[in-house]
Design a protein around this motif. Structure first.
Motif, PDB file in Angstrom:
ATOM      1  N   ARG A 258       7.933 -18.359   1.412  1.00 31.20           N
ATOM      2  CA  ARG A 258       8.327 -17.924   2.728  1.00 31.20           C
ATOM      3  C   ARG A 258       8.070 -16.370   3.022  1.00 31.20           C
ATOM      4  N   LEU A 259       8.565 -15.742   2.114  1.00 32.45           N
ATOM      5  CA  LEU A 259       8.379 -14.391   2.067  1.00 32.45           C
ATOM      6  C   LEU A 259       7.484 -13.809   1.129  1.00 32.45           C
ATOM      7  N   GLY A 260       6.513 -12.802   1.339  1.00 31.03           N
ATOM      8  CA  GLY A 260       5.501 -12.322   0.935  1.00 31.03           C
ATOM      9  C   GLY A 260       5.235 -10.714   0.955  1.00 31.03           C
ATOM     10  N   LEU A 261       4.805 -10.076   0.164  1.00 31.66           N
ATOM     11  CA  LEU A 261       4.524  -8.595   0.451  1.00 31.66           C
ATOM     12  C   LEU A 261       3.093  -8.416   0.920  1.00 31.66           C
ATOM     13  N   GLY A 262       3.091  -7.762   2.078  1.00 36.98           N
ATOM     14  CA  GLY A 262       1.534  -7.354   2.530  1.00 36.98           C
ATOM     15  C   GLY A 262       1.016  -6.206   2.006  1.00 36.98           C
ATOM     16  N   VAL A 263      -0.197  -5.998   1.678  1.00 33.44           N
ATOM     17  CA  VAL A 263      -0.658  -4.706   0.890  1.00 33.44           C
ATOM     18  C   VAL A 263      -1.768  -4.198   1.810  1.00 33.44           C
ATOM     19  N   TYR A 264      -1.908  -4.570   2.918  1.00 31.94           N
ATOM     20  CA  TYR A 264      -2.889  -3.988   3.901  1.00 31.94           C
ATOM     21  C   TYR A 264      -2.873  -2.300   3.882  1.00 31.94           C
ATOM     22  N   LEU A 265      -3.784  -1.577   4.143  1.00 28.84           N
ATOM     23  CA  LEU A 265      -3.859  -0.209   4.100  1.00 28.84           C
ATOM     24  C   LEU A 265      -3.135   0.492   2.869  1.00 28.84           C
ATOM     25  N   ASN A 266      -3.033   0.002   2.061  1.00 30.57           N
ATOM     26  CA  ASN A 266      -2.379   0.445   0.686  1.00 30.57           C
ATOM     27  C   ASN A 266      -3.017   0.511  -0.452  1.00 30.57           C
ATOM     28  N   ASP A 267      -3.698   1.691  -0.203  1.00 38.87           N
ATOM     29  CA  ASP A 267      -4.844   2.052  -1.723  1.00 38.87           C
ATOM     30  C   ASP A 267      -4.113   2.114  -2.889  1.00 38.87           C
ATOM     31  N   ASP A 268      -2.983   2.370  -2.963  1.00 37.68           N
ATOM     32  CA  ASP A 268      -2.155   2.460  -4.265  1.00 37.68           C
ATOM     33  C   ASP A 268      -0.801   1.689  -3.956  1.00 37.68           C
ATOM     34  N   CYS A 269      -1.481   0.168  -4.059  1.00 35.42           N
ATOM     35  CA  CYS A 269      -0.354  -0.722  -3.939  1.00 35.42           C
ATOM     36  C   CYS A 269       0.504  -1.059  -5.230  1.00 35.42           C
ATOM     37  N   LYS A 270      -0.046  -0.748  -6.265  1.00 35.14           N
ATOM     38  CA  LYS A 270       0.539  -1.150  -7.513  1.00 35.14           C
ATOM     39  C   LYS A 270       2.077  -0.796  -7.687  1.00 35.14           C
ATOM     40  N   PRO A 271       2.597   0.455  -7.231  1.00 36.47           N
ATOM     41  CA  PRO A 271       4.308   0.539  -7.551  1.00 36.47           C
ATOM     42  C   PRO A 271       4.783  -0.514  -6.332  1.00 36.47           C
ATOM     43  N   ALA A 272       4.328  -0.691  -5.223  1.00 36.36           N
ATOM     44  CA  ALA A 272       5.029  -1.631  -4.202  1.00 36.36           C
ATOM     45  C   ALA A 272       4.828  -2.916  -4.810  1.00 36.36           C
ATOM     46  N   CYS A 273       3.663  -3.578  -5.379  1.00 37.35           N
ATOM     47  CA  CYS A 273       3.883  -4.913  -6.099  1.00 37.35           C
ATOM     48  C   CYS A 273       4.750  -4.993  -7.299  1.00 37.35           C
ATOM     49  N   VAL A 274       4.732  -3.862  -8.130  1.00 36.07           N
ATOM     50  CA  VAL A 274       5.940  -3.884  -9.245  1.00 36.07           C
ATOM     51  C   VAL A 274       7.058  -4.091  -8.715  1.00 36.07           C
ATOM     52  N   ALA A 275       7.487  -3.164  -7.576  1.00 31.03           N
ATOM     53  CA  ALA A 275       8.801  -3.200  -7.046  1.00 31.03           C
ATOM     54  C   ALA A 275       9.056  -4.441  -6.655  1.00 31.03           C
ATOM     55  N   ALA A 276       8.228  -5.365  -5.851  1.00 32.25           N
ATOM     56  CA  ALA A 276       8.564  -6.575  -5.048  1.00 32.25           C
ATOM     57  C   ALA A 276       8.535  -7.516  -6.408  1.00 32.25           C
ATOM     58  N   LEU A 277       7.933  -7.527  -7.398  1.00 29.17           N
ATOM     59  CA  LEU A 277       8.329  -8.681  -8.296  1.00 29.17           C
ATOM     60  C   LEU A 277       9.361  -8.310  -9.081  1.00 29.17           C
ATOM     61  N   LYS A 278       9.935  -7.252  -9.249  1.00 29.59           N
ATOM     62  CA  LYS A 278      11.279  -6.805  -9.967  1.00 29.59           C
ATOM     63  C   LYS A 278      12.326  -7.338  -8.965  1.00 29.59           C
ATOM     64  N   HIS A 279      12.105  -7.182  -7.766  1.00 30.34           N
ATOM     65  CA  HIS A 279      13.172  -7.727  -6.672  1.00 30.34           C
ATOM     66  C   HIS A 279      13.215  -9.108  -6.185  1.00 30.34           C
ATOM     67  N   GLY A 280      12.278  -9.939  -6.702  1.00 33.48           N
ATOM     68  CA  GLY A 280      12.224 -11.352  -6.781  1.00 33.48           C
ATOM     69  C   GLY A 280      11.348 -11.961  -5.820  1.00 33.48           C
ATOM     70  N   TYR A 281      10.491 -11.007  -5.204  1.00 35.98           N
ATOM     71  CA  TYR A 281       9.197 -11.441  -4.512  1.00 35.98           C
ATOM     72  C   TYR A 281       8.232 -12.456  -5.381  1.00 35.98           C
TER      73      TYR A 281
END
Length: 276
Positions: A21-44
């Motif tokens: 039910r919770l997902g990380l959106g990565v629109y307009l994020n050309d360098d989304c890798k740090p956000a994705c890594v953080a999301a996965l680390k925090h349980g997303y």
């Protein structure tokens, strides 16, 4: 009051798969890798990308570096309207698989109905074909109004598992939400944070629970039964946006947020749900 929901809460799609039910959106994020890594680390366990975002490869890299097994993360992408049509859509899906470095994509959507009736129907048939070949697991649409959903039904094609639309207190898409509820289509809400365009009602509701406006809006979205896709490029905000499971909005506060609806005038994004 503590919430019964957790970050691992999911909804079952008509395809049989579970969508967090919770997902990380990565629109307009050309360098989304740090956000994705953080999301996965925090349980997303859900990341929402698209071909037009041009960051599928970074999503794949982040997942591999995270150490989280592929089968524990739900990955979405979308085929842009310029790639609609049967053969072009099949080619786009193959390109996305290569970009991600995956054997399959959990959910593939048609990004909008802007290609026109004939091409979007052919594109939808291509999604079915790709699903039948195991390249994608679930299929759906994005930015589809009721008439576009009815068009799929009239063509004798299976019902989409998901419709992803702009959805927040200012733009609640009630006709689309009602239609999807009646037909077993899960609603995903993009722009749930309204890009920071908050008013006093949103701010004051959050203060009651010692939560910021972003947390308040994600909580509203999930309590309303939607799959919420907050976007942030900042790892600390990615973590903060998920801190919504230790409280529950009262019926009164949900109603106060519900009352903010401005219909389509409340949209802050492209919202092409009325496309021909």
């Amino acid at each position: 009051m503590a919430s019964a929901l957790t970050i691992n809460s999911a909804v079952k799609l008509s395809s049989g798969y579970e969508l967090p039910r919770l997902g990380l959106g990565v629109y307009l994020n050309d360098d989304c890798k740090p956000a994705c890594v953080a999301a996965l680390k925090h349980g997303y366990r859900h990341i929402d990308s698209a071909r037009m975002y041009r960051n599928e490869a970074q999503v794949g890299e982040a997942l591999r570096e995270s150490g989280v097994p592929r089968d524990q993360v739900f990955i979405t992408s979308k085929v842009d309207s310029g790639e609609h049509g049967f053969e072009k859509t099949l080619a786009a899906i193959d390109s996305s698989l290569k970009n991600f470095g995956f054997d399959y994509i959990d959910l593939m959507l048609l990004h909008s109905p802007l290609s026109g009736k004939e091409r979007r129907l052919e594109a939808y048939k291509a999604l079915i074909e790709a699903r039948n070949k195991g390249k994608v697991r679930s299929i759906g649409v994005s930015n589809y109004g009721v008439k576009h959903l009815e068009e799929i039904k009239a063509a004798g094609l299976e019902t989409p598992a998901v419709n992803q639309v702009e959805l927040h207190p200012f733009c609640q898409q009630k006709d689309i939400v009602d239609y999807c509820a009646k037909h077993g289509i899960v609603i995903e809400a993009y722009c749930p944070l309204i890009r920071g365009k908050w008013n006093d009602t949103i701010i004051n509701v959050g203060k009651k629970y010692n939560k910021d406006p972003a947390q308040t809006l994600v909580r509203w979205s999930i309590q309303r039964g939607f799959v919420s896709l907050p976007k942030s490029s900042k790892p600390e905000r990615v973590a903060s946006n998920a801190d919504i499971y230790d409280f529950e909005l009262s019926a009164e506060d949900v109603a106060a947020l519900d009352a903010l609806d401005r219909g389509k005038e409340g949209a802050i994004s492209w919202n092409p749900v009325d496309a021909e």
